[in-house]
Design a protein around this motif. Sequence first.
Motif, PDB file in Angstrom:
ATOM      1  N   ALA A   1       0.827  -1.204   0.000  1.00  0.00           N
ATOM      2  CA  ALA A   1       0.000   0.000   0.000  1.00  0.00           C
ATOM      3  C   ALA A   1       0.864   1.257   0.000  1.00  0.00           C
ATOM      4  O   ALA A   1       0.580   2.239  -0.694  1.00  0.00           O
ATOM      5  CB  ALA A   1      -0.935  -0.009   1.208  1.00  0.00           C
ATOM      6  N   LEU A   2       1.941   1.237   0.772  1.00  0.00           N
ATOM      7  CA  LEU A   2       2.841   2.382   0.843  1.00  0.00           C
ATOM      8  C   LEU A   2       3.465   2.661  -0.523  1.00  0.00           C
ATOM      9  O   LEU A   2       3.473   3.808  -0.999  1.00  0.00           O
ATOM     10  CB  LEU A   2       3.927   2.088   1.884  1.00  0.00           C
TER      11      LEU A   2
ATOM     12  N   GLY B   1       2.449   1.612  -3.494  1.00  0.00           N
ATOM     13  CA  GLY B   1       1.427   1.983  -4.468  1.00  0.00           C
ATOM     14  C   GLY B   1       1.021   3.436  -4.348  1.00  0.00           C
ATOM     15  O   GLY B   1       0.879   4.147  -5.358  1.00  0.00           O
ATOM     16  N   ALA B   2       0.844   3.911  -3.119  1.00  0.00           N
ATOM     17  CA  ALA B   2       0.465   5.309  -2.919  1.00  0.00           C
ATOM     18  C   ALA B   2       1.588   6.246  -3.364  1.00  0.00           C
ATOM     19  O   ALA B   2       1.338   7.289  -3.992  1.00  0.00           O
ATOM     20  CB  ALA B   2       0.123   5.543  -1.450  1.00  0.00           C
ATOM     21  N   ALA B   3       2.821   5.888  -3.042  1.00  0.00           N
ATOM     22  CA  ALA B   3       3.954   6.725  -3.448  1.00  0.00           C
ATOM     23  C   ALA B   3       4.105   6.759  -4.962  1.00  0.00           C
ATOM     24  O   ALA B   3       4.435   7.808  -5.546  1.00  0.00           O
ATOM     25  CB  ALA B   3       5.234   6.215  -2.794  1.00  0.00           C
ATOM     26  N   ASN B   4       3.867   5.632  -5.612  1.00  0.00           N
ATOM     27  CA  ASN B   4       3.941   5.598  -7.079  1.00  0.00           C
ATOM     28  C   ASN B   4       2.908   6.535  -7.697  1.00  0.00           C
ATOM     29  O   ASN B   4       3.195   7.270  -8.642  1.00  0.00           O
ATOM     30  CB  ASN B   4       3.703   4.179  -7.586  1.00  0.00           C
ATOM     31  N   GLN B   5       1.682   6.493  -7.182  1.00  0.00           N
ATOM     32  CA  GLN B   5       0.634   7.340  -7.731  1.00  0.00           C
ATOM     33  C   GLN B   5       0.887   8.814  -7.420  1.00  0.00           C
ATOM     34  O   GLN B   5       0.533   9.694  -8.207  1.00  0.00           O
ATOM     35  CB  GLN B   5      -0.727   6.904  -7.186  1.00  0.00           C
ATOM     36  N   ALA B   6       1.504   9.083  -6.280  1.00  0.00           N
ATOM     37  CA  ALA B   6       1.780  10.470  -5.916  1.00  0.00           C
ATOM     38  C   ALA B   6       2.779  11.125  -6.859  1.00  0.00           C
ATOM     39  O   ALA B   6       2.869  12.356  -6.914  1.00  0.00           O
ATOM     40  CB  ALA B   6       2.306  10.528  -4.481  1.00  0.00           C
TER      41      ALA B   6
END
Length: 456
Positions: free
Chosen positions: A439-440, A442-447
Amino acid sequence: MDGWAGAWTGGRRAVHLGNVADFNDQFLAAGMDAAQRARRLRQAHHYAGMAACYSPEPALLVLPGEVERAWIDWLARELAWGPVELYSGIAPGGTLAEALAARPALAARIAAGPGPVVAWGRTAAHGAGPALAAVRRYESKAAAHRLFAELAPDHPGIVVPRQEQPDSPRRAARRLTARAGRGLTTVVKSPHGVGGYGTVVVTPQQLFAAGGGRALLRRLVRDEVLPPGGALLLEEYVDGGRAEHLRDLTFDAVIGEDGRVHPVGVGAMEVDGTRYLGVTVGPGVVPPGAAATAERFGLAVGERLAADGHRGWYDVDFVTDRERRLAPTETNLRLTGPAIAFVLRARLDQVRGPGHLVRTLDGMPLGARLSQEALYDHLDRLRPRCARLGVTLLPLVVTAGYEPEPAVGLALAARAAADGAPNAAEAADAAQALDAAEALVGAANQALGRMFEALR
């Protein structure tokens, strides 16, 4: 060295060839045009980054795409490898075999060792014979299905979905429409395909919305979901009900040169529709009953593959039905994404102690296009954040970050026990750590996308 690692490389450091495109190319449909073939080869070249982890410790690595040395050094530090010779960027447009034919000095270096040569899969470049014949026979989803149906009566807990092979595309469209008229969902398969390409689940609603079977099949070919021309298989859809957590399983094994079958393990795959996304392997991931059923059947399949000449890695993939029975869907006579996870788990258990869970995520989307240097910096910032969760971050597919739909392939590893075999609670804690790290990341990639928008 005993077990599958001994059968695979004799416990020695190996030469790894990233020949994913070569393997796939021998099964591409004859009707595929040059542009589509080039796209397929390009995708395979990206995936060949997995070659770094074909065995527990590489000595020499040959990659078709250009890979910066820093990525291999990252893996070497985490996995306690010795020095690795790296040859990358040698086949940007064609196959690895074509590139090596034009580079006799590199081909000679590979042949000279320093260890056994392992590749994604066997091709004509490895020579003809029963091993290649077995690959070309059982990579067919029709031939694999016939083998499954023959073996299943002796294996409680195994159910083989019905499959038919219409004798023409027109007949396939009619049969598909007839099945939809009875309210049946159908899995449409090309006899050969990888990673979900060439396989699609068709519901009655989708078929009638498209205007019938012929219109739907034409659209699927146009959208490059199915290959152009050639035979199609229509297979019964296995409804998993609420068994989504363990919907897709894989059993992996190695057939040694003496024909003996050595089990590697059972993993839980993540599949979106028919597209493979990744796998989790390690203690507690698959319940013992399901793992034992998959292993017994998978070993029986391996014995038949061995008798027909196959040597090396193979797997059997399953889906789970409402009664928790396992339905075998295909066998792959080559390395696969899950094979990389099993190799990583073995290496981490060897150098850090037993009890690791490993999750591979083969194509995590990036929110922005990144060069390899920028991607390295991005993942390097995530490494300590994953470590605080007890998770090791390992880069695998690093050349697709500048594609129109940028992505990165990663592995995440967590140790479930400080010493000895983990108990159920420890295994669950490690799985939760992997969930948190995924989750960490994935969120950083999208950010990344939002970061670049701020610069506009």
